[in-house]
Scaffold this motif. Structure first.
Motif, PDB file in Angstrom:
ATOM      1  N   TRP A 285       0.831  -1.211   0.000  1.00  0.00           N
ATOM      2  CA  TRP A 285       0.000   0.000   0.000  1.00  0.00           C
ATOM      3  C   TRP A 285       0.862   1.256   0.000  1.00  0.00           C
ATOM      4  CZ3 TRP A 285      -3.815  -1.962   4.319  1.00  0.00           C
ATOM      5  CH2 TRP A 285      -4.840  -2.706   3.710  1.00  0.00           C
ATOM      6  N   LEU A 286       1.966   1.217   0.744  1.00  0.00           N
ATOM      7  CA  LEU A 286       2.864   2.371   0.811  1.00  0.00           C
ATOM      8  C   LEU A 286       3.501   2.647  -0.546  1.00  0.00           C
ATOM      9  CD1 LEU A 286       4.328   4.501   2.627  1.00  0.00           C
ATOM     10  CD2 LEU A 286       6.110   2.770   2.980  1.00  0.00           C
ATOM     11  N   ALA A 287       4.035   1.609  -1.183  1.00  0.00           N
ATOM     12  CA  ALA A 287       4.730   1.775  -2.465  1.00  0.00           C
ATOM     13  C   ALA A 287       3.777   2.199  -3.578  1.00  0.00           C
ATOM     14  CB  ALA A 287       5.436   0.471  -2.839  1.00  0.00           C
ATOM     15  N   SER A 288       2.511   1.725  -3.497  1.00  0.00           N
ATOM     16  CA  SER A 288       1.536   2.035  -4.547  1.00  0.00           C
ATOM     17  C   SER A 288       0.889   3.401  -4.364  1.00  0.00           C
ATOM     18  CB  SER A 288       0.446   0.961  -4.575  1.00  0.00           C
ATOM     19  OG  SER A 288      -0.351   1.018  -3.404  1.00  0.00           O
ATOM     20  N   GLY A 289       1.098   4.020  -3.189  1.00  0.00           N
ATOM     21  CA  GLY A 289       0.490   5.310  -2.916  1.00  0.00           C
ATOM     22  C   GLY A 289      -0.909   5.233  -2.345  1.00  0.00           C
ATOM     23  N   ARG A 290      -1.423   4.030  -2.119  1.00  0.00           N
ATOM     24  CA  ARG A 290      -2.768   3.901  -1.546  1.00  0.00           C
ATOM     25  C   ARG A 290      -2.780   4.292  -0.064  1.00  0.00           C
ATOM     26  NH1 ARG A 290      -5.802  -1.488  -2.382  1.00  0.00           N
ATOM     27  NH2 ARG A 290      -7.541  -0.120  -1.826  1.00  0.00           N
ATOM     28  N   LEU A 291      -1.618   4.247   0.567  1.00  0.00           N
ATOM     29  CA  LEU A 291      -1.509   4.602   1.980  1.00  0.00           C
ATOM     30  C   LEU A 291      -0.368   5.600   2.151  1.00  0.00           C
ATOM     31  CD1 LEU A 291      -2.529   4.029   4.854  1.00  0.00           C
ATOM     32  CD2 LEU A 291      -0.875   2.165   4.990  1.00  0.00           C
ATOM     33  N   SER A 292      -0.687   6.755   2.701  1.00  0.00           N
ATOM     34  CA  SER A 292       0.323   7.793   2.949  1.00  0.00           C
ATOM     35  C   SER A 292       0.446   8.010   4.454  1.00  0.00           C
ATOM     36  CB  SER A 292      -0.071   9.102   2.265  1.00  0.00           C
ATOM     37  OG  SER A 292      -0.145   8.942   0.872  1.00  0.00           O
ATOM     38  N   PRO A 293       1.585   7.664   5.064  1.00  0.00           N
ATOM     39  CA  PRO A 293       1.738   7.841   6.511  1.00  0.00           C
ATOM     40  C   PRO A 293       1.525   9.297   6.913  1.00  0.00           C
ATOM     41  CG  PRO A 293       3.559   6.551   5.617  1.00  0.00           C
ATOM     42  CD  PRO A 293       2.796   7.089   4.453  1.00  0.00           C
ATOM     43  N   VAL A 294       0.827   9.467   8.014  1.00  0.00           N
ATOM     44  CA  VAL A 294       0.566  10.810   8.519  1.00  0.00           C
ATOM     45  C   VAL A 294       1.751  11.267   9.354  1.00  0.00           C
ATOM     46  CG1 VAL A 294      -0.947  12.247   9.929  1.00  0.00           C
ATOM     47  CG2 VAL A 294      -1.909  10.388   8.549  1.00  0.00           C
ATOM     48  N   VAL A 295       2.388  12.325   8.923  1.00  0.00           N
ATOM     49  CA  VAL A 295       3.513  12.905   9.662  1.00  0.00           C
ATOM     50  C   VAL A 295       2.979  14.068  10.491  1.00  0.00           C
ATOM     51  CG1 VAL A 295       5.746  14.051   9.488  1.00  0.00           C
ATOM     52  CG2 VAL A 295       5.137  12.222   7.875  1.00  0.00           C
ATOM     53  N   GLY A 296       3.197  14.012  11.787  1.00  0.00           N
ATOM     54  CA  GLY A 296       2.762  15.096  12.654  1.00  0.00           C
ATOM     55  C   GLY A 296       3.795  16.211  12.684  1.00  0.00           C
ATOM     56  N   LYS A 297       4.023  16.745  13.837  1.00  0.00           N
ATOM     57  CA  LYS A 297       4.990  17.835  13.986  1.00  0.00           C
ATOM     58  C   LYS A 297       6.406  17.306  13.839  1.00  0.00           C
ATOM     59  CE  LYS A 297       5.939  21.743  17.078  1.00  0.00           C
ATOM     60  NZ  LYS A 297       5.549  22.367  18.367  1.00  0.00           N
ATOM     61  N   VAL A 298       7.234  18.041  13.098  1.00  0.00           N
ATOM     62  CA  VAL A 298       8.639  17.670  12.901  1.00  0.00           C
ATOM     63  C   VAL A 298       9.510  18.676  13.635  1.00  0.00           C
ATOM     64  CG1 VAL A 298      10.472  17.285  11.211  1.00  0.00           C
ATOM     65  CG2 VAL A 298       8.097  16.683  10.643  1.00  0.00           C
ATOM     66  N   VAL A 299      10.391  18.184  14.513  1.00  0.00           N
ATOM     67  CA  VAL A 299      11.287  19.062  15.264  1.00  0.00           C
ATOM     68  C   VAL A 299      12.729  18.656  14.991  1.00  0.00           C
ATOM     69  CG1 VAL A 299       9.574  19.431  17.076  1.00  0.00           C
ATOM     70  CG2 VAL A 299      11.288  17.640  17.361  1.00  0.00           C
ATOM     71  N   PRO A 300      13.673  19.598  14.993  1.00  0.00           N
ATOM     72  CA  PRO A 300      15.078  19.247  14.811  1.00  0.00           C
ATOM     73  C   PRO A 300      15.610  18.465  16.006  1.00  0.00           C
ATOM     74  CG  PRO A 300      14.843  21.587  15.309  1.00  0.00           C
ATOM     75  CD  PRO A 300      13.468  21.054  15.116  1.00  0.00           C
ATOM     76  N   PHE A 301      16.651  17.689  15.776  1.00  0.00           N
ATOM     77  CA  PHE A 301      17.220  16.808  16.790  1.00  0.00           C
ATOM     78  C   PHE A 301      17.532  17.543  18.093  1.00  0.00           C
ATOM     79  CE2 PHE A 301      21.252  14.447  18.187  1.00  0.00           C
ATOM     80  CZ  PHE A 301      20.545  13.508  18.923  1.00  0.00           C
ATOM     81  N   GLU A 302      18.088  18.724  17.982  1.00  0.00           N
ATOM     82  CA  GLU A 302      18.476  19.454  19.190  1.00  0.00           C
ATOM     83  C   GLU A 302      17.265  19.874  20.034  1.00  0.00           C
ATOM     84  OE1 GLU A 302      18.873  22.298  15.598  1.00  0.00           O
ATOM     85  OE2 GLU A 302      19.360  20.200  16.099  1.00  0.00           O
ATOM     86  N   ASN A 303      16.075  19.860  19.440  1.00  0.00           N
ATOM     87  CA  ASN A 303      14.850  20.205  20.165  1.00  0.00           C
ATOM     88  C   ASN A 303      14.012  18.971  20.491  1.00  0.00           C
ATOM     89  OD1 ASN A 303      15.667  22.827  19.804  1.00  0.00           O
ATOM     90  ND2 ASN A 303      14.146  23.330  18.249  1.00  0.00           N
ATOM     91  N   PHE A 304      14.670  17.808  20.662  1.00  0.00           N
ATOM     92  CA  PHE A 304      13.943  16.549  20.823  1.00  0.00           C
ATOM     93  C   PHE A 304      12.953  16.562  21.987  1.00  0.00           C
ATOM     94  CE2 PHE A 304      17.343  16.075  23.883  1.00  0.00           C
ATOM     95  CZ  PHE A 304      16.785  15.314  24.913  1.00  0.00           C
ATOM     96  N   ARG A 305      13.261  17.355  23.043  1.00  0.00           N
ATOM     97  CA  ARG A 305      12.348  17.384  24.209  1.00  0.00           C
ATOM     98  C   ARG A 305      10.961  17.881  23.822  1.00  0.00           C
ATOM     99  NH1 ARG A 305      16.973  19.721  26.337  1.00  0.00           N
ATOM    100  NH2 ARG A 305      18.161  18.403  27.776  1.00  0.00           N
ATOM    101  N   GLU A 306      10.902  18.751  22.824  1.00  0.00           N
ATOM    102  CA  GLU A 306       9.616  19.285  22.383  1.00  0.00           C
ATOM    103  C   GLU A 306       8.714  18.171  21.880  1.00  0.00           C
ATOM    104  OE1 GLU A 306       7.859  22.448  19.068  1.00  0.00           O
ATOM    105  OE2 GLU A 306      10.012  22.408  19.516  1.00  0.00           O
ATOM    106  N   ALA A 307       9.309  17.193  21.199  1.00  0.00           N
ATOM    107  CA  ALA A 307       8.521  16.069  20.692  1.00  0.00           C
ATOM    108  C   ALA A 307       7.946  15.256  21.848  1.00  0.00           C
ATOM    109  CB  ALA A 307       9.383  15.188  19.797  1.00  0.00           C
ATOM    110  N   PHE A 308       8.767  14.988  22.861  1.00  0.00           N
ATOM    111  CA  PHE A 308       8.295  14.225  24.020  1.00  0.00           C
ATOM    112  C   PHE A 308       7.188  14.978  24.755  1.00  0.00           C
ATOM    113  CE2 PHE A 308      12.342  11.892  23.638  1.00  0.00           C
ATOM    114  CZ  PHE A 308      11.926  10.602  23.924  1.00  0.00           C
ATOM    115  N   LYS A 309       7.389  16.265  24.953  1.00  0.00           N
ATOM    116  CA  LYS A 309       6.416  17.047  25.725  1.00  0.00           C
ATOM    117  C   LYS A 309       5.088  17.192  24.981  1.00  0.00           C
ATOM    118  CE  LYS A 309       9.821  19.551  28.496  1.00  0.00           C
ATOM    119  NZ  LYS A 309      10.429  20.852  28.837  1.00  0.00           N
ATOM    120  N   THR A 310       5.147  17.283  23.666  1.00  0.00           N
ATOM    121  CA  THR A 310       3.916  17.350  22.889  1.00  0.00           C
ATOM    122  C   THR A 310       3.125  16.056  23.037  1.00  0.00           C
ATOM    123  OG1 THR A 310       4.940  18.853  21.292  1.00  0.00           O
ATOM    124  CG2 THR A 310       2.927  17.729  20.598  1.00  0.00           C
ATOM    125  N   MET A 311       3.840  14.932  23.030  1.00  0.00           N
ATOM    126  CA  MET A 311       3.174  13.650  23.238  1.00  0.00           C
ATOM    127  C   MET A 311       2.561  13.582  24.635  1.00  0.00           C
ATOM    128  SD  MET A 311       3.202  11.791  20.546  1.00  0.00           S
ATOM    129  CE  MET A 311       2.545  10.382  21.412  1.00  0.00           C
TER     130      MET A 311
END
Length: 325
Positions: A285-311
């Protein structure tokens, strides 16, 4: 190389990025330069020592990643330097490099970004295993997804639609409900309202949902089960609410309903043939385009705590991603 290191089970503010030696490449191993890593609810629990199993200290958190093969042992034929890959491990993904056995990797299809690749395996395998192998969701049935805007919830919304179900997305805010609708939900419900079960009854013609996908737990899970259709299936995926509910046994009797557990960590070991089949379906499904993973907020590595706190705040829409330069 740089990596997030957990030296003591602590708050998110108590962990930091440290310099670590480059991981060796053991016989039969592959070293990957990580482009993006995903942060899930479980990752936050592990860092604080609150998960049901504990990683030995010190450890590098993170279970899902996408990147490029940097080097491989001479006896590895399936992965060569320069190949884009996705991987899933017990820990170690929040680092610039990781060494893994080939079995932990899959080829990333062309034109799929690292951010999408990193957000794919755990949520979508959990969702498909739950809906296909456990609930046996059928075309035309009604699926209620609790916590529908989170990483695994939104995956269930998409997969339910692919499988031909009517999908009702339940979430606590207007933003989250609109988010779920944007990814295919047919209807939405605000489960913070006192009369939400009446709304659900109306949306299902008085029958209730055939399948409930539940990563939330708590009181909302109990109320959802009280509304389930005859011979309905309630999928126990997790407890993001922080409370594990206790169900009176007379309710399954009266509803003819079933509680079905879903544990991603055990699928490959206990049901290897099912795991292989579902992974093949997902990557097709991924390769055919029938399924597109949902990407949420993207943060740079140095701001990794932001990802944890958002969760932790339960405000995430989709999967949180940490991106490496």
């Amino acid at each position: 190389m740089k990596a997030v290191v957990v030296e003591n089970y602590d708050s998110i503010d108590g962990i930091s990025i440290k310099e670590m030696p480059m991981p060796d490449i053991p016989p039969g191993g592959v070293r990957v330069r990580i482009g993006a890593a995903a942060i899930g609810f479980v990752d936050g629990l592990k860092v604080q020592g609150l998960y049901q199993t504990k990683d030995p200290l010190p450890f590098v958190p993170g279970t899902e990643f996408a990147g490029v093969v940097e080097a491989a042992a001479g006896d590895v034929a399936t992965f060569k330097p320069g190949m884009p890959v996705v991987g899933m491990v017990r820990s170690g993904a929040l680092a610039e490099y990781i060494s893994v056995p080939p079995a932990a990797l899959k080829h990333l299809p062309p034109n799929i970004a690292f951010e999408a690749g990193a957000s794919f395996q755990a949520n979508y395998l959990t969702g498909l295993y739950a809906l296909d192998a456990r609930a046996e969701l059928r075309k035309g049935e009604t699926l209620l997804v609790l916590g529908a805007a989170g990483g695994v919830g939104i995956a269930a919304v998409q997969l339910g639609k692919l499988m031909g179900a009517k999908v009702i997305a339940a979430a606590s805010t207007h933003e989250k409900r609109e988010f779920a609708k944007g990814y295919g939900a047919d209807e939405t419900i605000d489960y913070t309202k006192a009369d939400w079960r009446d709304t659900l009854k109306g949306l299902t013609g008085g029958n209730g949902p055939d399948v409930i996908f539940d990563p939330v737990g708590g009181e909302v899970a109990l109320q959802a089960f009280r509304s389930i259709a005859w011979r309905g299936r309630h999928l126990v995926v997790g407890f993001a609410s922080g409370t594990i509910p206790a169900l009176a046994f007379n309710l399954p009797l009266l509803k003819g309903g079933a509680l079905l557990g879903v544990d991603l960590a055990q699928i490959q070991k206990r049901e290897p043939e099912t795991h292989t089949r579902l992974m093949a379906q997902l990557f097709d499904w991924l390769a055919s385009g029938r399924l597109s993973p949902v990407v949420g907020k993207v943060v740079p590595f140095e701001n990794f705590r932001e990802a944890f706190k958002t969760m932790q705040s339960r405000s995430a829409l989709g999967k949180m991603i940490v991106k490496f330069s």
